[in-house]
Design a protein around this motif. Structure first.
Motif: not given
Ligand SMILES: *Cc1c(COP(=O)(O)O)cnc(C)c1O
Length: 470
Positions: A51-65
């Protein structure tokens, strides 16, 4: 293309599952829940990316997920039916489980469900017995009724009585008593389904004895009185006393039934509250059948209690429909123990939570509210303020609709949080705190708080402050 890059940066399901944050959770939660949580969280992230809602790269970090997945797993594993704090001041709160059981009722319920019992076994004769025998004796003893029968709830009690005594016959009822109880229980609808034919008489505000008498024909099977439990008519109004209906019933050889709804065994007028007709009044005035709930003012488990004439109750018992409304052993155990407390009224008032909360004094409540406000203020959080104010509680459960027992409320304010936001923080707490929201104020009524609830409220306040700062 940016999407593709982000999508391929998403961790794989197995990577997340193998993260220490997740493997640590295997001790408390089954793997299927963890897997479901990971998949759902990854799906959510994927949708945000697409949806191109602007995701911060840190949201994709393994730890965060892994962290978010663990949180989701806890939510998924949470039971649907949960404990809550009732800070509304509505004692018999229909949405929050109505009545709480007395300690002794709880103990009995537990004991009789981890051990076999004589549920349907006659210990003297060594033969099959009846489950209905267990509470019949004590109900007769407490009320002086000739006979008693207990079913699943009061709606079932009313239905069973109408279905047994008036199927295909007319039931005379005042227009002022064609009531709706919460949750879609409407007397005219229940009557139609039972096969009895409603013969409404009188006007909404006034019904006279001659209205009933004029309606009696060959087709009449029953005279019915329904307690207008959840509202009150004031002003120009008249209803016929049960004793006069009884006298009419005797003249025409017709049974008289009263659906009391709440049905209490103590006189609330002695507690400074408005008078609520008691079960004893109803029987004394001659009702041939009286029905009421087990979990309203009686303060026991959900049940429908039927008292009255031996021959009529016997007919109800024998109706095959009764089997569909059969009371279970949990209820029987808790109900018998609750009723035992009524052998001593002061014991009933002290030990049955519903009665104890209704009869709490203003003085007691004032002290409890002051203590709770102090504890909240002692958190020494700049953003938080708790003050006490005067208010009124409600009995609830469609009983004593005019009663407004004085109470003390604790008003909580958190700087930077609107009242509606604070209320939803409270509701989202691990043990949800259900409070009152009035004119933009968050209010906690201490009347309905239980042991330990003050601790929960203090924790909920702390968490609301933390989350509002994030
Ligand atoms: C509450 C009530 C009922 C329904 O009782 P449940 O125990 O909820 O089934 C029926 N009649 C009256 C008058 C009531 O107040």
């Amino acid at each position: 293309m940016k999407d593709q890059k982000l999508l391929s940066a998403l961790p794989k399901v197995d990577q997340v599952l193998d993260h220490p944050l997740m493997t640590a959770m295997l001790k408390e939660l089954p793997k299927v829940i963890l897997l479901k949580a990971v998949r759902e969280h990854l799906d959510e992230l994927r949708n945000v990316i697409l949806a191109d809602k602007g995701l911060a790269p840190e949201d994709l970090a393994l730890e965060a997920v892994a962290d978010k997945s663990a949180q989701k797993a806890r939510e998924l594993a949470r039971p649907s039916l949960r404990e809550v704090v009732n800070a509304t001041g509505v004692v018999v709160h229909t949405n929050l489980g109505r009545s709480l059981l007395a300690e002794s009722a709880l103990k009995r319920l537990l004991a009789l469900n981890i051990s076999y019992s004589n549920l349907e076994y006659d210990l003297e004769k060594g033969k099959r017995g009846s489950r209905y025998s267990h509470v019949e004796g004590i109900l007769k003893e407490l009320t002086g009724a000739e006979a008693a029968l207990v079913v699943n709830n009061n709606a079932a009690a009313v239905y069973l009585a109408l279905q047994t005594l008036a199927v295909g016959k007319e039931v005379v009822l005042s227009r002022g008593q064609m009531v709706e109880i919460g949750g879609s229980f409407r007397i005219p609808d229940v009557m139609a389904r039972s096969g009895a034919i409603l013969k409404a008489v009188g006007a909404t505000n006034k019904t006279h004895l001659h209205d009933y008498e004029n309606a009696i024909t060959e087709e009449t099977g029953l005279l019915l009185k329904v307690h207008t439990s959840n509202f009150a008519i004031v002003g120009f109004h008249k209803e016929v006393p049960l004793s006069e209906l009884k006298e009419l019933g005797q003249r025409y050889d017709l049974p008289v039934m009263e659906d009391l709804g709440s049905g209490c065994l103590v006189d609330f007028a002695t507690l400074g509250l408005p008078t609520e007709p008691t079960v004893l009044d109803s029987l004394k005035q001659g009702a041939d059948i009286v029905t009421f709930s087990g979990d309203k003012l009686l303060g026991g488990p959900q049940a429908g209690i039927i008292l009255g004439d031996k021959n009529l109750v016997e007919k109800l018992k024998k109706n095959p429909v009764n089997r569909a409304f059969r009371i279970d052993k949990f209820t029987l155990a808790a109900l018998e123990a609750t009723l035992e407390l009524y052998r001593d009224q002061s014991k009933a008032l002290a030990e049955i939570p519903t009665l104890r909360m209704i009869s709490s004094t203003y003085r007691e409540l004032t002290a409890r509210a002051a203590a709770l406000a102090r504890r909240i203020n002692n958190l020494n959080l700049d953003e938080v303020e708790a003050v006490t104010e005067n208010g009124v509680s409600r009995v609830g459960g469609g009983a004593l609709p005019l009663a407004e027992p004085r109470t003390k409320l604790v008003r909580v304010r958190v700087k930077g949080l609107s009242a509606t936001r604070l209320e939803s923080h409270f509701r989202a707490f691990s043990k949800p705190v259900i409070c009152r929201l009035e004119d933009g104020r968050v209010l906690l009524d201490v009347r309905t708080l239980q042991k330990g609830d003050a601790n929960i409220i203090v924790e909920a306040v702390k968490q609301a402050v933390q989350q509002s700062a994030e």
